[in-house]
Design a protein around this motif. Sequence first.
Motif, short mmCIF file in Angstrom:
data_model
loop_
_atom_site.label_atom_id
_atom_site.label_comp_id
_atom_site.label_asym_id
_atom_site.label_seq_id
_atom_site.Cartn_x
_atom_site.Cartn_y
_atom_site.Cartn_z
N LEU A 1 0.82 -1.22 0.00
CA LEU A 1 0.00 0.00 0.00
C LEU A 1 0.86 1.27 0.00
N SER A 2 2.16 1.12 -0.13
CA SER A 2 3.09 2.26 -0.13
C SER A 2 3.01 3.06 1.17
N LEU A 3 2.97 2.36 2.31
CA LEU A 3 2.80 3.05 3.59
C LEU A 3 4.03 2.95 4.47
N GLY A 4 4.09 3.86 5.45
CA GLY A 4 5.11 3.77 6.48
C GLY A 4 6.36 4.56 6.17
N MET A 5 6.42 5.19 4.99
CA MET A 5 7.63 5.96 4.69
C MET A 5 7.31 7.33 4.12
N GLY A 6 6.05 7.71 4.21
CA GLY A 6 5.73 9.08 3.83
C GLY A 6 5.38 9.28 2.36
N ALA A 7 5.29 8.20 1.58
CA ALA A 7 4.90 8.37 0.17
C ALA A 7 3.48 8.93 0.11
N MET A 8 2.61 8.41 0.96
CA MET A 8 1.23 8.88 0.93
C MET A 8 1.07 10.21 1.69
N ILE A 9 2.05 10.53 2.54
CA ILE A 9 2.06 11.89 3.13
C ILE A 9 2.37 12.88 2.00
N THR A 10 3.41 12.53 1.24
CA THR A 10 3.82 13.41 0.15
C THR A 10 2.69 13.56 -0.87
N TYR A 11 2.09 12.44 -1.28
CA TYR A 11 0.99 12.52 -2.24
C TYR A 11 -0.21 13.23 -1.63
N GLY A 12 -0.43 13.00 -0.32
CA GLY A 12 -1.54 13.67 0.37
C GLY A 12 -1.41 15.18 0.28
#
Length: 460
Positions: A231-242
Amino acid sequence: MSNQTQTVRDGFSSRLGIIAAAAGSAIGLGNIWKFPYITGENGGAAFILVYLFCIALIGVPVMLSEFVIGRRAQKDAVGSFKTLAPGTPWFFTGWLGITAAFIILSFYGVVAGWTLHYLYLAISGGLQGLSAEQLGAVFGGFISNPWQPIFWQVLFMAATIAVVLGGIKNGIERYSKILMPLLLVILVILAIRSVTLDGAKQGMQFLFSPDFSKLNVEAILAALGHAFFSLSLGMGAMITYGSYIQKKENLGATALQVSIADTAIALIAGLAIFPAVFAFGIEPSAGPGLVFITLPNVFGQMAFGSVFAILFFALLAVAAITSAISILEVVVAYLDDEFSWSRTASTFTVGVAITIVGAILSQGNGSLADLKLPFLLNGELIGMNIFDWFITLSDQLLPIGGLAIALFAGWKMAKKDIADELSSSGLWKIAYLEIYRFTVRIIAPAAIAFVFLSSIFGLA
Ligand code: PFF
């Protein structure tokens, strides 16, 4: 000062664009290469059930938390924590993410390079008419060759760097929107062919009838680690995309849709692979080569098999690139936001550094296979080659990052801020707020901590 305060932050232009980009990040080699081979190594259906639990109970809430953090702060993985919790050590979570991104993209580029090589083999007819055994030898010979994997890895990384240079809207969004649905279509066709092969039944059993005696703590850690990876989680990829998602978008719906799409693709990949694994007498626990050995057998049994082979490896390479760009973007956004680097400088510097580390890692399957690094698993120090060592390390780093992210969203952020973000300031109904909060405060952290500690120290 960050340049984002002076200029408008680049972002996704449409609802479909966000889903496509986030799903593009989530759907990748994790679903089609890693999920099948670790399922094979960990005994099948029981492992899949644990994996599904991890996705639903931990993955979805952590993804939502990453979106909330990124969109609230309008910053990169490190800057988001600095903005939302100034003067606290929470930003270490972001640093951990930057480190994980570096580590993951190093081996990810290598495996994506394998995909390009197989695309080349499919185009040049190099896979045709080979038995399962011969295909195994082709794979083994290729990954242990000192130069070939590096050649393809460098090519893949160059393409990734080129897309990230294009920026968010022009680069990432445009590619994801068209090509991900096409990958789904091809996978479904492959799954249909695989399921209808003579001898497919045993593969269906392997996928669907759980044998819990095969589950051990390592398998559970692998399932948890892979839920984060996939799910691309735990390293901030979805923070960045968010941080690129428009304020009016419904984050809950987005997180749910992306997670469902990602899980569906992994399961369909399982359906495309395991019936064929058994039909062709391949070992389910064959390891990282499983897809590359199994699917060419399936193509061999299909009308227009060579066309499907080309389409499949081409789309897998695209799926890999839409994920790789999200990993590179984590580090690039950090340097741009925190140090005002230009996008060109940061993309080149980081891209080249990761390519060099990846090229060294690729030798773990060949010229450096005898170099073993120690890893603490289940209370024991195990020796692993550098390539496997990096993969296993990412299985541990991501849950730790996820734990910190869940705790941050659950305990550090104010409930009213979370509610404001999830509801887009009252635009959306958020009936799930309490259950989400309970999950990120208690359930997800407890589950991650338990799995993690027991897998490392062998408590269970
Ligand atoms: N989710 C990607 C895959 O399944 O291939 C890999 C990945 C992308 C992991 C982005 C982590 C990440 F932040």
